[in-house]
Write a protein that holds these residues in place. Structure first.
Motif, PDB file in Angstrom:
ATOM      1  N   SER A 184       0.808  -1.218   0.000  1.00  0.00           N
ATOM      2  CA  SER A 184       0.000   0.000   0.000  1.00  0.00           C
ATOM      3  C   SER A 184       0.845   1.273   0.000  1.00  0.00           C
ATOM      4  O   SER A 184       0.498   2.241  -0.676  1.00  0.00           O
ATOM      5  N   VAL A 185       1.959   1.299   0.716  1.00  0.00           N
ATOM      6  CA  VAL A 185       2.793   2.503   0.772  1.00  0.00           C
ATOM      7  C   VAL A 185       3.360   2.866  -0.601  1.00  0.00           C
ATOM      8  O   VAL A 185       3.246   4.021  -1.022  1.00  0.00           O
ATOM      9  N   PRO A 186       3.970   1.933  -1.350  1.00  0.00           N
ATOM     10  CA  PRO A 186       4.455   2.312  -2.681  1.00  0.00           C
ATOM     11  C   PRO A 186       3.344   2.753  -3.635  1.00  0.00           C
ATOM     12  O   PRO A 186       3.537   3.693  -4.414  1.00  0.00           O
ATOM     13  N   ILE A 187       2.198   2.113  -3.550  1.00  0.00           N
ATOM     14  CA  ILE A 187       1.099   2.492  -4.448  1.00  0.00           C
ATOM     15  C   ILE A 187       0.569   3.876  -4.110  1.00  0.00           C
ATOM     16  O   ILE A 187       0.394   4.716  -4.999  1.00  0.00           O
ATOM     17  N   TYR A 188       0.321   4.146  -2.838  1.00  0.00           N
ATOM     18  CA  TYR A 188      -0.166   5.474  -2.438  1.00  0.00           C
ATOM     19  C   TYR A 188       0.869   6.547  -2.742  1.00  0.00           C
ATOM     20  O   TYR A 188       0.522   7.647  -3.195  1.00  0.00           O
ATOM     21  N   THR A 189       2.127   6.253  -2.517  1.00  0.00           N
ATOM     22  CA  THR A 189       3.182   7.216  -2.822  1.00  0.00           C
ATOM     23  C   THR A 189       3.215   7.528  -4.315  1.00  0.00           C
ATOM     24  O   THR A 189       3.346   8.695  -4.709  1.00  0.00           O
ATOM     25  N   THR A 190       3.073   6.515  -5.132  1.00  0.00           N
ATOM     26  CA  THR A 190       3.080   6.718  -6.574  1.00  0.00           C
ATOM     27  C   THR A 190       1.895   7.565  -7.011  1.00  0.00           C
ATOM     28  O   THR A 190       2.049   8.497  -7.819  1.00  0.00           O
ATOM     29  N   TRP A 215       9.978   2.310  -4.201  1.00  0.00           N
ATOM     30  CA  TRP A 215       9.795   1.041  -4.914  1.00  0.00           C
ATOM     31  C   TRP A 215      11.023   0.150  -4.805  1.00  0.00           C
ATOM     32  O   TRP A 215      10.897  -1.074  -4.698  1.00  0.00           O
ATOM     33  N   THR A 216      12.206   0.740  -4.821  1.00  0.00           N
ATOM     34  CA  THR A 216      13.429  -0.044  -4.659  1.00  0.00           C
ATOM     35  C   THR A 216      13.488  -0.658  -3.268  1.00  0.00           C
ATOM     36  O   THR A 216      13.853  -1.823  -3.102  1.00  0.00           O
ATOM     37  N   SER A 217      13.112   0.116  -2.274  1.00  0.00           N
ATOM     38  CA  SER A 217      13.063  -0.389  -0.904  1.00  0.00           C
ATOM     39  C   SER A 217      12.072  -1.545  -0.788  1.00  0.00           C
ATOM     40  O   SER A 217      12.364  -2.564  -0.147  1.00  0.00           O
ATOM     41  N   TYR A 218      10.907  -1.406  -1.401  1.00  0.00           N
ATOM     42  CA  TYR A 218       9.911  -2.473  -1.397  1.00  0.00           C
ATOM     43  C   TYR A 218      10.477  -3.739  -2.047  1.00  0.00           C
ATOM     44  O   TYR A 218      10.308  -4.848  -1.535  1.00  0.00           O
ATOM     45  N   TYR A 219      11.167  -3.563  -3.170  1.00  0.00           N
ATOM     46  CA  TYR A 219      11.746  -4.693  -3.893  1.00  0.00           C
ATOM     47  C   TYR A 219      12.750  -5.448  -3.014  1.00  0.00           C
ATOM     48  O   TYR A 219      12.696  -6.681  -2.920  1.00  0.00           O
TER      49      TYR A 219
END
Length: 92
Positions: free
Chosen positions: A20-26, A66-70
């Motif tokens: 959810s954090v990467p999607i909301y940030t994007t 996104w890199t952190s998520y990956y």
């Protein structure tokens, strides 16, 4: 079997990153870029410098998120693999 499932849930809670954090940030970070495109299309150049700088910063920030998520997802998969290989030797 029940204990293994319970342990996998513990690993999931501890290591699996939230999407959810990467999607909301994007979604939030794309707004200035879209405003920049609209201003260029409308030939309104009053805010172009501010929107360019903001878009650049937010693009870098979104890339970092996104890199952190990956990398967190790689770590999560490695932990699951380590546990499944030898549950008795898994070290918390």
């Amino acid at each position: 079997m029940g204990n293994e499932i319970e342990e996998l849930h513990k690993i999931k809670r501890a290591f699996k990153p939230s999407l959810s954090v990467p999607i909301y940030t994007t979604i939030i970070a794309i707004a200035p870029f879209l405003h920049l495109l609209l201003d260029i299309a409308d030939r309104n150049y009053e805010r172009i410098l501010m929107l360019t700088l903001l878009s650049t910063f937010l693009t870098v920030y979104t890339t970092f998120i996104w890199t952190s998520y990956y990398y967190k997802m790689i770590n999560y998969k490695r932990e699951i693999k380590d546990y499944k290989e030898n549950p008795n030797a898994y070290n918390w």
